[in-house]
Design an enzyme around this catalytic site. Structure first.
Site, PDB file in Angstrom:
ATOM      1  CE  LYS A 126      -4.491   0.682   0.200  1.00 18.67           C
ATOM      2  NZ  LYS A 126      -5.618  -0.208  -0.067  1.00 18.67           N
ATOM      3  CG  ASP A 166      -7.233   3.123  -0.899  1.00 23.87           C
ATOM      4  OD1 ASP A 166      -7.650   1.964  -0.912  1.00 23.87           O
ATOM      5  OD2 ASP A 166      -7.355   3.854   0.104  1.00 23.87           O
TER       6      ASP A 166
END
Ligand code: GLU
Length: 449
Positions: A126, A166
């Site tokens: 991430k 995201d």
């Protein structure tokens, strides 16, 4: 509690005291793994949990960009490459002022289990930045994305790491990020990013995938309970891309989303966010950059409640789809008091750990964990990578059919794993166990790395 887990948790707390979100997710995941760890003493000998908790690589970089008034700004960029035992790193980029190392580590740790659960060969990572996209012009967004890619390009690529979107990173940002990557590398290497535009390697159904996948997962839950989605009311939080996908698919299947929320409060629309006009308006609201859900209430003449979350509303199903820690103990009590049966997490870690335990302890409640429910997004990213690698372009129907099958497998394999360990219909533990097992097997087979 298993002694090995207890020790690892204590060490993790001591080592990462400044990272509350990260500790929260480690605690949640490890507490589910007890029956598996009990059966595998060899994991302790191989320091497997300690290795899983430590990211393979943490990249932190300076991002310098120029605003429209030619003023320089400095933000912090991150990529936490958590675990690549089962495949190249994969996971989103988040642009939001709340982004810090703790948040990126929590998301990367979750991603490792989520990506494993999809059954596709993807490791977990991430990244993102504390950059606030709110109120920025399109040119500012472009310059920020270009500057961000300057810090990141050498750490990503096909077979290495494939970032996607995201919060705060959608199709537009992926376009700018990919453009800069291609400029620096002097090659069209589009497997390096997913969530791309359709004209340069993007997959059909990728924008809808997280929301559609969440509703497909919900369908499996309802089927397990001999129930149906038809006629159900859903209280959602958030109003972004994921909510849009949920509203669209729920409406197609005869259910309706009756609440949305934003930083300003929530709206209650008893008729449901069902018509094309209402669903399209979600995209408009998001694109406007106001970051206010009140716009919806103003436009469609429904109730707006300032400064509150929608968890006191009566509905059949709860789907928190905004961001982390959206439901705390006090709100969980309201949900239980309303007699709601289905609590389907969608956003990453939307529930505090105490609230999650409390909800799971309710006899008549089914709780589904976000790492399973929202895995449709990354699954279709995986399908996008396959299409790019093989120079294919699947139809929307082909992608949707695969997505539906993946979501069913995630639900069914989680339910079966929990059952196997005598935990009943425990989808939270089941997802953690299935996600863990594949990564654990790969790490054990690959030696002490
Ligand atoms: N950010 C999404 C997730 O958390 C998508 C990641 C991806 O497609 O790589 O799963």
């Amino acid at each position: 509690m298993n002694k090995y887990i207890e020790r690892v948790l204590a060490e993790t707390k001591a080592k990462n005291a400044q990272e509350p979100e990260f500790l929260q997710t480690v605690e949640e995941v490890l507490s589910s793994l007890e029956p598996v760890i009990d059966q595998h003493p060899e994991y302790e000998e191989a320091a497997l949990l300690e290795r899983m908790i430590e990211p393979e690589r943490v990249i932190e970089f300076r991002v310098v960009w120029e605003d429209d008034n030619h003023k320089p700004h400095v933000n912090r960029g991150y990529r936490v490459q958590y675990n690549s035992a089962i495949g190249p790193f994969k996971g989103g980029l988040r642009f939001h002022p709340s982004v810090n190392l703790s948040v990126v580590k929590f998301l990367g740790f979750e991603q490792t289990f989520k990506d494993s659960l999809t059954g596709l060969p993807m490791g977990g990572a991430k990244g993102g930045s504390d950059f606030d996209p709110r109120g920025k012009s399109d040119r500012e967004i472009m310059r920020f994305c270009q500057a961000f890619m300057h810090g990141l390009w050498q750490f990503i690529g096909p077979e290495v790491d494939c970032p996607a979107g995201d919060l705060g990173v959608g199709g537009r940002e992926i376009g700018y990020l990919y453009g800069e990557y291609r400029r620096i590398k002097c090659m069209s290497e589009n497997v390096a990013l997913s969530g791309k535009g359709l004209s340069f390697g993007g997959s059909l159904v990728r924008p809808e995938a997280t929301g559609f996948g969440a509703v497909y997962y919900l369908e499996s839950v309802l089927q397990h309970e001999n129930d149906t989605i038809k006629g159900k009311t859903i209280a959602c939080s958030g109003f972004g891309n994921v909510c849009w996908g949920i509203c669209t698919k729920a409406a197609q299947l005869g259910a309706k989303v009756v609440t949305l929320s934003g930083p300003d409060g929530y709206v209650y629309d008893p008729d449901g966010v069902c018509t094309k006009e209402k669903i399209d308006f979600l995209l408009e609201m998001r694109a406007s950059g106001h970051d206010k859900v009140q716009d919806y209430a103003d436009k469609f003449g429904c109730q707006f409640v300032a400064g509150e979350k929608p968890w006191g509303v009566k509905a059949d199903i709860i789907m928190p789809a905004a961001t982390q820690n959206d439901v705390n103990m006090e709100q969980a009590k309201k949900i239980v008091a309303n007699g709601i049966k289905y609590y389907i997490e969608v956003a990453n870690m939307p529930t505090t750990n105490d609230a999650l335990r409390y909800l799971m302890d309710q006899k008549n409640m089914v709780v589904a964990p976000s790492k399973a429910v929202n895995a449709g997004g990354v699954s279709v990213s995986g399908l996008e990578m396959s299409q790019n690698q093989e120079h294919l372009c699947w139809t929307a129907e082909e992608v949707d059919t695969k997505l539906r099958q993946i979501m069913k497998n995630i639900h069914d394999s989680s339910a079966a794993a929990a059952e196997r360990y005598g935990l009943g219909y425990n989808l939270v533990a089941g997802a953690n166990i299935v996600g863990f097992q594949k990564v654990a097997d790969a790490m054990m087979a690959q030696g002490w790395v």
